[in-house]
Design a protein around this motif. Structure first.
Motif, PDB file in Angstrom:
ATOM      1  N   ASN A  77      19.616  10.673  15.309  1.00 43.18           N
ATOM      2  CA  ASN A  77      19.997  11.839  16.900  1.00 43.18           C
ATOM      3  C   ASN A  77      20.890  11.433  17.577  1.00 43.18           C
ATOM      4  O   ASN A  77      21.655  11.367  18.562  1.00 43.18           O
ATOM      5  CB  ASN A  77      18.115  11.570  16.880  1.00 43.18           C
ATOM      6  CG  ASN A  77      17.685  12.429  16.705  1.00 43.18           C
ATOM      7  OD1 ASN A  77      17.490  13.409  16.978  1.00 43.18           O
ATOM      8  ND2 ASN A  77      16.648  11.584  16.394  1.00 43.18           N
ATOM      9  N   SER A  78      21.047   9.552  17.343  1.00 46.43           N
ATOM     10  CA  SER A  78      22.617   9.662  18.248  1.00 46.43           C
ATOM     11  C   SER A  78      24.002   9.724  17.641  1.00 46.43           C
ATOM     12  O   SER A  78      24.575  10.454  18.419  1.00 46.43           O
ATOM     13  CB  SER A  78      22.551   8.008  17.862  1.00 46.43           C
ATOM     14  OG  SER A  78      23.525   7.373  18.642  1.00 46.43           O
ATOM     15  N   MET A  79      24.144  10.229  16.338  1.00 47.09           N
ATOM     16  CA  MET A  79      24.758  10.403  15.954  1.00 47.09           C
ATOM     17  C   MET A  79      25.013  12.476  16.159  1.00 47.09           C
ATOM     18  O   MET A  79      25.838  12.669  17.085  1.00 47.09           O
ATOM     19  CB  MET A  79      24.863  10.614  14.342  1.00 47.09           C
ATOM     20  CG  MET A  79      25.476   9.232  14.211  1.00 47.09           C
ATOM     21  SD  MET A  79      25.458   9.004  11.881  1.00 47.09           S
ATOM     22  CE  MET A  79      24.818  10.407  11.332  1.00 47.09           C
ATOM     23  N   MET A  80      23.610  12.733  16.104  1.00 51.09           N
ATOM     24  CA  MET A  80      23.840  14.081  16.680  1.00 51.09           C
ATOM     25  C   MET A  80      24.550  14.551  17.761  1.00 51.09           C
ATOM     26  O   MET A  80      24.788  15.838  18.036  1.00 51.09           O
ATOM     27  CB  MET A  80      22.741  15.039  16.186  1.00 51.09           C
ATOM     28  CG  MET A  80      22.433  14.846  14.974  1.00 51.09           C
ATOM     29  SD  MET A  80      23.257  16.102  13.436  1.00 51.09           S
ATOM     30  CE  MET A  80      23.612  17.735  14.388  1.00 51.09           C
ATOM     31  N   GLY A  81      23.802  13.784  18.736  1.00 52.57           N
ATOM     32  CA  GLY A  81      24.328  13.777  20.056  1.00 52.57           C
ATOM     33  C   GLY A  81      25.246  13.786  20.729  1.00 52.57           C
ATOM     34  O   GLY A  81      25.489  14.418  21.350  1.00 52.57           O
ATOM     35  N   THR A  82      26.086  12.868  19.490  1.00 52.70           N
ATOM     36  CA  THR A  82      27.734  12.359  20.041  1.00 52.70           C
ATOM     37  C   THR A  82      28.351  13.655  19.225  1.00 52.70           C
ATOM     38  O   THR A  82      28.828  13.882  20.190  1.00 52.70           O
ATOM     39  CB  THR A  82      27.607  11.170  18.896  1.00 52.70           C
ATOM     40  OG1 THR A  82      26.733   9.761  20.169  1.00 52.70           O
ATOM     41  CG2 THR A  82      29.553  10.878  19.209  1.00 52.70           C
ATOM     42  N   ALA A  83      27.832  14.580  18.261  1.00 53.73           N
ATOM     43  CA  ALA A  83      28.545  15.303  17.790  1.00 53.73           C
ATOM     44  C   ALA A  83      28.277  16.726  18.943  1.00 53.73           C
ATOM     45  O   ALA A  83      29.342  17.913  19.482  1.00 53.73           O
ATOM     46  CB  ALA A  83      28.331  15.829  16.357  1.00 53.73           C
ATOM     47  N   LYS A  84      27.047  17.036  18.672  1.00 54.64           N
ATOM     48  CA  LYS A  84      26.636  17.927  20.195  1.00 54.64           C
ATOM     49  C   LYS A  84      27.890  17.486  21.413  1.00 54.64           C
ATOM     50  O   LYS A  84      28.126  18.855  21.961  1.00 54.64           O
ATOM     51  CB  LYS A  84      25.605  17.832  20.269  1.00 54.64           C
ATOM     52  CG  LYS A  84      24.396  18.970  19.530  1.00 54.64           C
ATOM     53  CD  LYS A  84      23.460  18.741  19.872  1.00 54.64           C
ATOM     54  CE  LYS A  84      22.311  19.049  19.289  1.00 54.64           C
ATOM     55  NZ  LYS A  84      20.737  19.107  19.552  1.00 54.64           N
ATOM     56  N   GLU A  85      27.794  16.518  21.591  1.00 53.92           N
ATOM     57  CA  GLU A  85      28.435  16.047  23.129  1.00 53.92           C
ATOM     58  C   GLU A  85      30.104  16.703  22.800  1.00 53.92           C
ATOM     59  O   GLU A  85      30.608  17.516  24.022  1.00 53.92           O
ATOM     60  CB  GLU A  85      28.596  14.863  23.924  1.00 53.92           C
ATOM     61  CG  GLU A  85      29.202  14.235  24.831  1.00 53.92           C
ATOM     62  CD  GLU A  85      28.653  13.178  25.570  1.00 53.92           C
ATOM     63  OE1 GLU A  85      29.752  12.298  26.132  1.00 53.92           O
ATOM     64  OE2 GLU A  85      27.837  12.308  24.366  1.00 53.92           O
ATOM     65  N   ALA A  86      30.369  16.366  22.012  1.00 51.00           N
ATOM     66  CA  ALA A  86      31.597  16.438  21.434  1.00 51.00           C
ATOM     67  C   ALA A  86      32.151  18.347  21.721  1.00 51.00           C
ATOM     68  O   ALA A  86      32.997  18.454  22.013  1.00 51.00           O
ATOM     69  CB  ALA A  86      32.587  16.005  20.430  1.00 51.00           C
ATOM     70  N   PHE A  87      31.662  18.080  20.990  1.00 49.95           N
ATOM     71  CA  PHE A  87      31.014  20.240  20.772  1.00 49.95           C
ATOM     72  C   PHE A  87      31.303  21.163  22.344  1.00 49.95           C
ATOM     73  O   PHE A  87      32.485  21.888  22.730  1.00 49.95           O
ATOM     74  CB  PHE A  87      30.137  20.696  19.950  1.00 49.95           C
ATOM     75  CG  PHE A  87      30.195  21.736  19.786  1.00 49.95           C
ATOM     76  CD1 PHE A  87      31.506  22.719  19.330  1.00 49.95           C
ATOM     77  CD2 PHE A  87      28.941  23.155  20.504  1.00 49.95           C
ATOM     78  CE1 PHE A  87      31.025  24.477  18.589  1.00 49.95           C
ATOM     79  CE2 PHE A  87      29.259  24.438  20.284  1.00 49.95           C
ATOM     80  CZ  PHE A  87      30.148  24.736  19.382  1.00 49.95           C
ATOM     81  N   GLY A  88      30.219  20.201  22.890  1.00 47.01           N
ATOM     82  CA  GLY A  88      30.332  21.341  24.321  1.00 47.01           C
ATOM     83  C   GLY A  88      31.602  20.892  24.866  1.00 47.01           C
ATOM     84  O   GLY A  88      31.733  21.729  25.792  1.00 47.01           O
ATOM     85  N   ASN A  89      31.792  19.343  24.706  1.00 45.61           N
ATOM     86  CA  ASN A  89      33.646  18.773  25.750  1.00 45.61           C
ATOM     87  C   ASN A  89      34.370  19.882  25.324  1.00 45.61           C
ATOM     88  O   ASN A  89      35.503  20.650  25.484  1.00 45.61           O
ATOM     89  CB  ASN A  89      33.527  17.631  25.289  1.00 45.61           C
ATOM     90  CG  ASN A  89      32.878  16.929  26.237  1.00 45.61           C
ATOM     91  OD1 ASN A  89      32.339  17.040  27.234  1.00 45.61           O
ATOM     92  ND2 ASN A  89      32.897  15.847  25.939  1.00 45.61           N
ATOM     93  N   ALA A  90      34.191  20.232  24.416  1.00 45.35           N
ATOM     94  CA  ALA A  90      35.826  21.381  23.449  1.00 45.35           C
ATOM     95  C   ALA A  90      35.533  22.470  24.042  1.00 45.35           C
ATOM     96  O   ALA A  90      36.733  22.235  23.266  1.00 45.35           O
ATOM     97  CB  ALA A  90      35.297  21.271  21.569  1.00 45.35           C
ATOM     98  N   ILE A  91      34.457  23.305  23.737  1.00 45.15           N
ATOM     99  CA  ILE A  91      34.451  24.387  24.014  1.00 45.15           C
ATOM    100  C   ILE A  91      34.309  24.562  26.087  1.00 45.15           C
ATOM    101  O   ILE A  91      33.670  25.947  26.086  1.00 45.15           O
ATOM    102  CB  ILE A  91      33.121  24.850  23.297  1.00 45.15           C
ATOM    103  CG1 ILE A  91      31.780  24.673  23.996  1.00 45.15           C
ATOM    104  CG2 ILE A  91      33.490  25.100  21.789  1.00 45.15           C
ATOM    105  CD1 ILE A  91      29.932  25.425  22.795  1.00 45.15           C
ATOM    106  N   GLY A  92      33.488  23.528  26.198  1.00 47.36           N
ATOM    107  CA  GLY A  92      33.434  23.885  28.037  1.00 47.36           C
ATOM    108  C   GLY A  92      32.446  24.378  28.164  1.00 47.36           C
ATOM    109  O   GLY A  92      32.013  24.521  29.200  1.00 47.36           O
ATOM    110  N   GLY A  93      30.906  23.465  26.851  1.00 46.47           N
ATOM    111  CA  GLY A  93      29.895  24.146  27.560  1.00 46.47           C
ATOM    112  C   GLY A  93      29.066  23.404  27.846  1.00 46.47           C
ATOM    113  O   GLY A  93      28.566  22.283  27.631  1.00 46.47           O
TER     114      GLY A  93
END
Length: 105
Positions: free
Chosen positions: A18-34
């Motif tokens: 969950n820590s790794m998935m959360g980091t990946a989601k956060e990075a994705f959100g930052n990349a797309i402005g979501g």
């Protein structure tokens, strides 16, 4: 394993996931402005870290219990002359020590 998994016991593996998935989601959100992805990722990461830490503390405590119980068994075996109990106590004590070392908080 998913962030929706409910378990009464904390899990280091689930916490790491969950820590790794959360980091990946956060990075994705930052990349797309979501913003929603970024926020959800931060929350999942924090929850994963908390679960990992809780599991680590629990495993350290279990190691302490094994270590103390093993010492008692070992001493009792030595006092009563029961070599098998003494040896089993030493093994349990050593197992607890290793478990504590692997889970230093």
């Amino acid at each position: 394993m998913s962030s929706n998994q409910t378990s009464s016991e904390p899990s280091k593996a689930n916490g790491q996931y969950n820590s790794m998935m959360g980091t990946a989601k956060e990075a994705f959100g930052n990349a797309i402005g979501g913003d929603s992805w970024t926020q959800a990722g931060k929350e999942q990461h924090v929850q994963g870290e908390a679960e990992y830490n809780a599991a680590q503390v629990k495993e350290y405590a279990n190691g302490t219990i094994d270590r103390a119980g093993g010492k008692i068994d070992s001493v009792m075996g030595a006092v009563t002359g029961d070599k098998q109990q003494q040896m089993a106590g030493n093994v349990r004590h050593d197992k607890g020590r290793v478990q504590q070392e692997a889970n230093q908080p």
